[in-house]
Design a protein around this motif. Structure first.
Motif, PDB file in Angstrom:
ATOM      1  N   ARG A 394     -13.733   3.815  -1.368  1.00 52.13           N
ATOM      2  CA  ARG A 394     -13.782   2.812  -0.302  1.00 52.13           C
ATOM      3  C   ARG A 394     -12.547   2.882   0.599  1.00 52.13           C
ATOM      4  O   ARG A 394     -11.439   2.658   0.148  1.00 52.13           O
ATOM      5  CB  ARG A 394     -13.860   1.418  -0.912  1.00 52.13           C
ATOM      6  CG  ARG A 394     -15.128   1.136  -1.647  1.00 52.13           C
ATOM      7  CD  ARG A 394     -16.122   0.398  -0.769  1.00 52.13           C
ATOM      8  NE  ARG A 394     -17.368   0.155  -1.487  1.00 52.13           N
ATOM      9  CZ  ARG A 394     -18.392   1.018  -1.519  1.00 52.13           C
ATOM     10  NH1 ARG A 394     -18.329   2.156  -0.857  1.00 52.13           N
ATOM     11  NH2 ARG A 394     -19.476   0.730  -2.197  1.00 52.13           N
ATOM     12  N   TYR A 395     -12.784   3.154   1.856  1.00 52.26           N
ATOM     13  CA  TYR A 395     -11.662   3.229   2.779  1.00 52.26           C
ATOM     14  C   TYR A 395     -10.925   1.895   2.887  1.00 52.26           C
ATOM     15  O   TYR A 395      -9.716   1.840   3.005  1.00 52.26           O
ATOM     16  CB  TYR A 395     -12.111   3.559   4.204  1.00 52.26           C
ATOM     17  CG  TYR A 395     -12.864   4.834   4.385  1.00 52.26           C
ATOM     18  CD1 TYR A 395     -12.354   6.024   3.909  1.00 52.26           C
ATOM     19  CD2 TYR A 395     -14.071   4.856   5.067  1.00 52.26           C
ATOM     20  CE1 TYR A 395     -13.040   7.204   4.115  1.00 52.26           C
ATOM     21  CE2 TYR A 395     -14.754   6.033   5.280  1.00 52.26           C
ATOM     22  CZ  TYR A 395     -14.244   7.204   4.798  1.00 52.26           C
ATOM     23  OH  TYR A 395     -14.916   8.361   5.010  1.00 52.26           O
ATOM     24  N   GLY A 396     -11.742   0.831   2.884  1.00 53.27           N
ATOM     25  CA  GLY A 396     -11.199  -0.495   3.155  1.00 53.27           C
ATOM     26  C   GLY A 396     -10.104  -0.907   2.198  1.00 53.27           C
ATOM     27  O   GLY A 396      -9.168  -1.615   2.564  1.00 53.27           O
ATOM     28  N   SER A 397     -10.193  -0.429   0.941  1.00 56.70           N
ATOM     29  CA  SER A 397      -9.243  -0.873  -0.072  1.00 56.70           C
ATOM     30  C   SER A 397      -8.024   0.051  -0.161  1.00 56.70           C
ATOM     31  O   SER A 397      -7.151  -0.142  -0.994  1.00 56.70           O
ATOM     32  CB  SER A 397      -9.944  -0.941  -1.429  1.00 56.70           C
ATOM     33  OG  SER A 397     -10.388   0.346  -1.772  1.00 56.70           O
ATOM     34  N   ILE A 398      -7.982   1.057   0.709  1.00 57.90           N
ATOM     35  CA  ILE A 398      -6.880   2.014   0.634  1.00 57.90           C
ATOM     36  C   ILE A 398      -5.620   1.449   1.289  1.00 57.90           C
ATOM     37  O   ILE A 398      -5.676   0.841   2.354  1.00 57.90           O
ATOM     38  CB  ILE A 398      -7.280   3.333   1.328  1.00 57.90           C
ATOM     39  CG1 ILE A 398      -8.317   4.054   0.488  1.00 57.90           C
ATOM     40  CG2 ILE A 398      -6.071   4.210   1.587  1.00 57.90           C
ATOM     41  CD1 ILE A 398      -8.987   5.184   1.207  1.00 57.90           C
ATOM     42  N   ASN A 399      -4.497   1.622   0.640  1.00 57.51           N
ATOM     43  CA  ASN A 399      -3.224   1.234   1.237  1.00 57.51           C
ATOM     44  C   ASN A 399      -2.580   2.460   1.855  1.00 57.51           C
ATOM     45  O   ASN A 399      -2.177   3.380   1.150  1.00 57.51           O
ATOM     46  CB  ASN A 399      -2.297   0.645   0.171  1.00 57.51           C
ATOM     47  CG  ASN A 399      -2.847  -0.663  -0.377  1.00 57.51           C
ATOM     48  OD1 ASN A 399      -3.435  -1.457   0.349  1.00 57.51           O
ATOM     49  ND2 ASN A 399      -2.673  -0.869  -1.671  1.00 57.51           N
ATOM     50  N   VAL A 400      -2.510   2.474   3.162  1.00 56.75           N
ATOM     51  CA  VAL A 400      -1.931   3.614   3.864  1.00 56.75           C
ATOM     52  C   VAL A 400      -0.423   3.637   3.607  1.00 56.75           C
ATOM     53  O   VAL A 400       0.247   2.611   3.712  1.00 56.75           O
ATOM     54  CB  VAL A 400      -2.237   3.511   5.371  1.00 56.75           C
ATOM     55  CG1 VAL A 400      -1.410   4.497   6.176  1.00 56.75           C
ATOM     56  CG2 VAL A 400      -3.725   3.735   5.614  1.00 56.75           C
ATOM     57  N   THR A 401       0.116   4.803   3.237  1.00 61.73           N
ATOM     58  CA  THR A 401       1.546   4.876   2.938  1.00 61.73           C
ATOM     59  C   THR A 401       2.351   5.468   4.096  1.00 61.73           C
ATOM     60  O   THR A 401       3.545   5.276   4.175  1.00 61.73           O
ATOM     61  CB  THR A 401       1.813   5.722   1.672  1.00 61.73           C
ATOM     62  OG1 THR A 401       1.187   7.004   1.845  1.00 61.73           O
ATOM     63  CG2 THR A 401       1.261   5.061   0.433  1.00 61.73           C
ATOM     64  N   GLU A 402       1.696   6.254   4.951  1.00 59.21           N
ATOM     65  CA  GLU A 402       2.417   6.787   6.101  1.00 59.21           C
ATOM     66  C   GLU A 402       1.474   7.003   7.282  1.00 59.21           C
ATOM     67  O   GLU A 402       0.318   7.340   7.108  1.00 59.21           O
ATOM     68  CB  GLU A 402       3.164   8.070   5.748  1.00 59.21           C
ATOM     69  CG  GLU A 402       2.357   9.108   4.998  1.00 59.21           C
ATOM     70  CD  GLU A 402       3.003   9.465   3.657  1.00 59.21           C
ATOM     71  OE1 GLU A 402       2.781   8.707   2.672  1.00 59.21           O
ATOM     72  OE2 GLU A 402       3.727  10.467   3.594  1.00 59.21           O
ATOM     73  N   VAL A 403       2.005   6.782   8.461  1.00 67.87           N
ATOM     74  CA  VAL A 403       1.201   6.894   9.685  1.00 67.87           C
ATOM     75  C   VAL A 403       1.867   7.907  10.614  1.00 67.87           C
ATOM     76  O   VAL A 403       3.062   7.811  10.888  1.00 67.87           O
ATOM     77  CB  VAL A 403       1.105   5.531  10.401  1.00 67.87           C
ATOM     78  CG1 VAL A 403       0.243   5.643  11.664  1.00 67.87           C
ATOM     79  CG2 VAL A 403       0.559   4.458   9.471  1.00 67.87           C
ATOM     80  N   TYR A 404       1.089   8.877  11.073  1.00 71.39           N
ATOM     81  CA  TYR A 404       1.599   9.859  12.028  1.00 71.39           C
ATOM     82  C   TYR A 404       0.730   9.847  13.280  1.00 71.39           C
ATOM     83  O   TYR A 404      -0.488   9.969  13.179  1.00 71.39           O
ATOM     84  CB  TYR A 404       1.603  11.271  11.425  1.00 71.39           C
ATOM     85  CG  TYR A 404       2.755  11.492  10.482  1.00 71.39           C
ATOM     86  CD1 TYR A 404       3.919  12.099  10.937  1.00 71.39           C
ATOM     87  CD2 TYR A 404       2.690  11.065   9.158  1.00 71.39           C
ATOM     88  CE1 TYR A 404       5.008  12.285  10.079  1.00 71.39           C
ATOM     89  CE2 TYR A 404       3.768  11.239   8.296  1.00 71.39           C
ATOM     90  CZ  TYR A 404       4.917  11.847   8.760  1.00 71.39           C
ATOM     91  OH  TYR A 404       5.990  12.024   7.917  1.00 71.39           O
ATOM     92  N   VAL A 405       1.351   9.659  14.418  1.00 74.96           N
ATOM     93  CA  VAL A 405       0.642   9.802  15.682  1.00 74.96           C
ATOM     94  C   VAL A 405       1.014  11.174  16.224  1.00 74.96           C
ATOM     95  O   VAL A 405       2.190  11.449  16.486  1.00 74.96           O
ATOM     96  CB  VAL A 405       1.040   8.698  16.686  1.00 74.96           C
ATOM     97  CG1 VAL A 405       0.311   8.900  18.015  1.00 74.96           C
ATOM     98  CG2 VAL A 405       0.731   7.317  16.115  1.00 74.96           C
ATOM     99  N   LEU A 406       0.021  12.050  16.320  1.00 75.03           N
ATOM    100  CA  LEU A 406       0.270  13.415  16.794  1.00 75.03           C
ATOM    101  C   LEU A 406      -0.337  13.560  18.184  1.00 75.03           C
ATOM    102  O   LEU A 406      -1.499  13.248  18.384  1.00 75.03           O
ATOM    103  CB  LEU A 406      -0.360  14.442  15.856  1.00 75.03           C
ATOM    104  CG  LEU A 406      -0.007  14.345  14.374  1.00 75.03           C
ATOM    105  CD1 LEU A 406      -0.703  15.456  13.594  1.00 75.03           C
ATOM    106  CD2 LEU A 406       1.495  14.465  14.176  1.00 75.03           C
ATOM    107  N   ARG A 407       0.470  14.026  19.119  1.00 76.30           N
ATOM    108  CA  ARG A 407      -0.031  14.174  20.480  1.00 76.30           C
ATOM    109  C   ARG A 407       0.075  15.634  20.906  1.00 76.30           C
ATOM    110  O   ARG A 407       1.126  16.250  20.776  1.00 76.30           O
ATOM    111  CB  ARG A 407       0.802  13.304  21.430  1.00 76.30           C
ATOM    112  CG  ARG A 407       0.470  13.500  22.905  1.00 76.30           C
ATOM    113  CD  ARG A 407       1.461  12.774  23.777  1.00 76.30           C
ATOM    114  NE  ARG A 407       1.313  11.344  23.649  1.00 76.30           N
ATOM    115  CZ  ARG A 407       0.538  10.600  24.436  1.00 76.30           C
ATOM    116  NH1 ARG A 407      -0.138  11.141  25.402  1.00 76.30           N
ATOM    117  NH2 ARG A 407       0.443   9.309  24.257  1.00 76.30           N
TER     118      ARG A 407
END
Ligand SMILES: *[C@@H]1O[C@H](CO)[C@@H](O)[C@H](O)[C@H]1NC(C)=O
Ligand SMILES: *[C@@H]1O[C@H](CO)[C@@H](O)[C@H](O)[C@H]1NC(C)=O
Ligand SMILES: *[C@@H]1O[C@H](CO)[C@@H](O)[C@H](O)[C@H]1NC(C)=O
Ligand SMILES: *[C@@H]1O[C@H](CO)[C@@H](O)[C@H](O)[C@H]1NC(C)=O
Ligand SMILES: *[C@@H]1O[C@H](CO)[C@@H](O)[C@H](O)[C@H]1NC(C)=O
Ligand SMILES: *[C@@H]1O[C@H](CO)[C@@H](O)[C@H](O)[C@H]1NC(C)=O
Ligand SMILES: *[C@@H]1O[C@H](CO)[C@@H](O)[C@H](O)[C@H]1NC(C)=O
Ligand SMILES: *[C@@H]1O[C@H](CO)[C@@H](O)[C@H](O)[C@H]1NC(C)=O
Ligand SMILES: *[C@@H]1O[C@H](CO)[C@@H](O)[C@H](O)[C@H]1NC(C)=O
Ligand SMILES: *[C@@H]1O[C@H](CO)[C@@H](O)[C@H](O)[C@H]1NC(C)=O
Ligand SMILES: *[C@@H]1O[C@H](CO)[C@@H](O)[C@H](O)[C@H]1NC(C)=O
Ligand SMILES: *[C@@H]1O[C@H](CO)[C@@H](O)[C@H](O)[C@H]1NC(C)=O
Length: 624
Positions: A394-407
């Motif tokens: 389930r995606y909804g219950s996942i805790n994201v640990t890092e976010v990368y914005v790649l352009r």
């Protein structure tokens, strides 16, 4: 003394255990010989080839000579007797079953390094087998190397290709099928037939010439054609298509349903795939079963693979066209760059005729294509590679640990060179592969400092990679600031959403956390973003790249390094015995004793000599 023998027993014990865990699952062996051939419609005395019945045969299609240039990569695999080969272009399909141990001995008969990348195969716990320059040393020219990996917990359709030096532009690719184990049901009736189709743009010039163009800071320009299974277009129009071109024919039985696995293995052209008068029932993409829906045509971007169930429900009044045409281009100028094959019913009453089925009419509007991509949903109740349903994750219950914005941006000039960037960084492949450098504690090979947000300063060339947290979840937002569709690939991710404009924190509200498809290759439309979620549960160093070959070649990629803080041989397999060494570790490489005894007719003396020369030379540059 006693201590010593106990110790040796223990070691053997571990070996036995390892051996056993492999041995439970069957081994499948392949032998690939990769070489250039110069297409020629007749046999030459220099290298006599035989077909299966032992007769001197025509090899590859004559059209390659006439229309699409000469030198290109070819696979030949050793035929059952002595010195006979069967040539294949595209390469043979790797047809294996979940949990199989796949062994592929690759003989590199090119004059440059070679790596085969098994795109979409997860390589659980072993980036040693991934066949990419960031993790593996190239197989030197004239050497062979044996890949061994287990296709673990995966089913579906993928493809392989040579990952170095722009070689994919010259061929060397083929389909990969990973079948489900018998005990695991598939969400449709077993199709009557299983057919692999590789489509892609093609240039008359070979990969070395194309490389030169890119190195000189120029665009590749318009491709010369689109190939379907390595073949040119059917002559559907006498003005547009010259006579005498060999085209692909797929023969089918009326009333039956076939699974067509279609991969875009080309350089950078998004293709629209369609079959005249037939519906394409979409069933799977890159290892995930989709909600089954009919499409009259589907956009397949570079690097993507789809399975369609096609029922042969027409009356066979004629054959039918199979078309792969370029997307988002001026149709008038690109008309000749269209792949056309033939779907032939066994009871067909005539040739295909008339105009090709229409492509979507939206040259300047990519909304249709984006909406089509969004309509592709995961079947959350179908079983995956294991018996539990695909949607049990389930995606909804996942805790994201890092976010990368790649352009990404259109190509820029850095230090006088034309380069492409991701977040302002143009990736430079290290001469010592990252994973190897870690293993041997070589310092200064790379930096773990890939920025979480795009850099605003001047672009730079660096070996900068992402520091992934083992067992974390990484959210990656790909923002396309270029003018072309780009597809991005990383093994094993889930794809959440895409939309136009700049991504903001608020965009998360639009994510499809319910049945967004999990796949390995997602497109990003120009001026738009695509968000993906990556589970960092696989220890190793993993490539995150654009599939568009020109952008990739010029630096639009990075790697994600996932390291277990407490290393052991369970979360990552030890370095294989046959690992190759290069860069600052080349001194560890033992020479290879070449014994192509069964390879080339009557040239074993030559090979011995070659082997000797090889032992004397060091051949470890990645980009030759
Ligand atoms: C590629 O084409 C160039 C000419 O454009 C030729 O010199 C070269 O030998 C070819 N390379 C191969 C590997 O066929
Ligand atoms: C090279 O190929 C030979 C013959 O197929 C095989 O015995 C050998 O193990 C291979 N060598 C490597 C390094 O893979
Ligand atoms: C999803 O998979 C289930 C289980 O195999 C199957 O019964 C169902 O028809 C599939 N649904 C769609 C919409 O494809
Ligand atoms: C793959 O192998 C299976 C048997 O394991 C066979 O039934 C199937 O037809 C093969 N598929 C292709 C495309 O060769
Ligand atoms: C063939 O293509 C040409 C050029 O696009 C076009 O003018 C002509 O009408 C086509 N012929 C047929 C029979 O469709
Ligand atoms: C797809 O189209 C076929 C006809 O080609 C039809 O028989 C089938 O019911 C359609 N399936 C779906 C899910 O719409
Ligand atoms: C077969 O189909 C074609 C077009 O779909 C139609 O024109 C033709 O009349 C049909 N023939 C028969 C015998 O049903
Ligand atoms: C497409 O190209 C043709 C020929 O170069 C040109 O005449 C036409 O204006 C172009 N169409 C569009 C929509 O740009
Ligand atoms: C996510 O974090 C919350 C709060 O810290 C925790 O309760 C939950 O169990 C976590 N979910 C997962 C899947 O780890
Ligand atoms: C990489 O991330 C780990 C946590 O996952 C952290 O302990 C380590 O310091 C980081 N390394 C660098 C160089 O940032
Ligand atoms: C690229 O970024 C610039 C600055 O943010 C913006 O003005 C432009 O519209 C973007 N172009 C595309 C194709 O996204
Ligand atoms: C892993 O196995 C290798 C031998 O295969 C051994 O040399 C090494 O010490 C092991 N590493 C760990 C962390 O257990």
């Amino acid at each position: 003394m006693a201590g010593c023998s106990v110790l040796s027993v223990l070691v053997i014990h571990i070996c036995l255990l390892l051996g056993l865990s492999f041995a439970e699952d069957p081994f499948v062996n392949y032998e690939f010989v990769v070489s250039y051939i110069t297409a020629s419609p007749w046999c030459s005395s220099a290298g006599v080839l035989f077909d299966e019945s032992g007769f001197c045969c025509f090899f590859v299609s004559a059209f390659v000579n006439q229309l699409f240039g000469v030198g290109f990569l070819e696979f030949r695999y050793v035929f059952s007797f002595g010195d006979c080969y069967k040539w294949k272009f595209p390469g043979p399909t790797l047809n294996v079953t979940t949990n199989n141990n796949v062994v592929v001995n690759v003989r590199n008969k090119l004059d440059e390094g070679l790596l085969i990348h098994w795109s979409g195969i997860q390589q659980r716990r072993s980036s040693w087998q991934d066949g990419l320059p960031g993790t593996n040393c190239p197989i030197p020219a004239k050497w062979n190397w044996t890949y061994q990996f287990q296709v673990k917990d995966q089913i579906g359709s993928f493809f392989y290709f040579p990952s170095l030096n722009f070689q994919r532009a010259s061929g060397g690719f083929g389909s990969i099928i990973v079948n489900n184990r018998d005990i695991i049901p598939i969400p449709f009736d077993t199709p009557y037939g299983d057919i692999t189709i590789v489509i892609g743009d093609w240039y008359t010039q070979n990969h070395t010439a194309l490389r030169k163009t890119l190195n000189a800071g120029k665009d590749l320009g318009m491709p010369d054609g689109v190939l379907i299974n390595g073949k040119g277009p059917y002559r559907y129009n006498d003005t547009l298509v010259p006579d005498g071109i060999d085209y692909e024919t797929i023969t089918v039985h009326p009333g039956k349903t076939y699974r067509l696995r279609v991969s875009n293995v080309g350089i950078s052209t998004s293709l629209n795939f369609r079959i005249q008068n037939h519906n394409l029932l979409l069933a799977e993409t890159e290892g995930s079963y989709t909600v089954q829906q009919n499409y009259t045509s589907l956009d397949i971007h570079v690097g993507q693979t789809y399975s369609f169930l096609v029922t042969m429900d027409q009356n066979a009044s004629s054959d039918y066209y199979i078309v792969a045409s370029a997307r988002f281009v001026n149709e008038t100028t690109w008309r000749r760059v269209t792949g056309v094959g033939i779907l032939h019913y066994t009871n067909s009453k005539g040739k295909a005729s008339g105009p090709l089925p229409d492509p979507p009419q939206d040259q300047f509007d990519k909304t249709y294509s984006m909406n089509q991509a969004r309509s592709i949903r995961w079947n959350v109740t179908a079983s995956g590679a294991r018996p539990n349903p695909q949607g049990s994750f389930r995606y909804g219950s996942i805790n994201v640990t890092e976010v990368y914005v790649l352009r990404n941006k259109p190509p820029v000039t850095i230090d006088g060179k034309r380069r492409t960037t991701l977040s302002g960084i143009s990736f430079v492949n290290p001469s010592t592969p990252i994973r190897l450098a870690d293993q041997y504690k070589v310092k200064g090979v790379y930096k773990l400092d890939f920025p979480t947000r795009p850099l605003t300063g001047p672009p730079r060339m660096e070996t900068s990679i992402i520091n992934g947290t083992y067992r974390g979840f990484m959210e990656v937002i790909l923002q396309n600031n270029d003018t072309k569709v780009q597809t991005y690939h990383m093994s094993g991710y889930a794809f959440l959403c895409m939309d136009y404009g700049e991504w903001t924190e608020n965009s998360r509200g639009t994510y499809n956390k319910w049945d967004g498809i999990a796949r390995t290759t997602a497109q990003v439309y120009p001026g738009a973003w695509t968000a993906i979620l990556i589970s960092l549960d696989n220890v190793g160093v993993w490539n995150l790249r654009t599939e568009n070959l020109d952008s990739w070649y010029l630096g639009q990629e990075t790697y994600v390094r996932v390291i277990n803080p407490e290393p052991n041989n369970k979360t990552e397999f030890p370095i294989p015995d046959n690992a190759l060494f290069c860069g600052s570790l080349s001194r560890l490489q033992k020479p290879q004793h070449i014994s192509f005894a069964t390879s080339v007719m009557g040239s074993s003396k030559q090979n011995l000599l070659f082997g000797f020369i090889l032992m004397l030379s060091s051949l470890f540059s990645i980009f030759g």
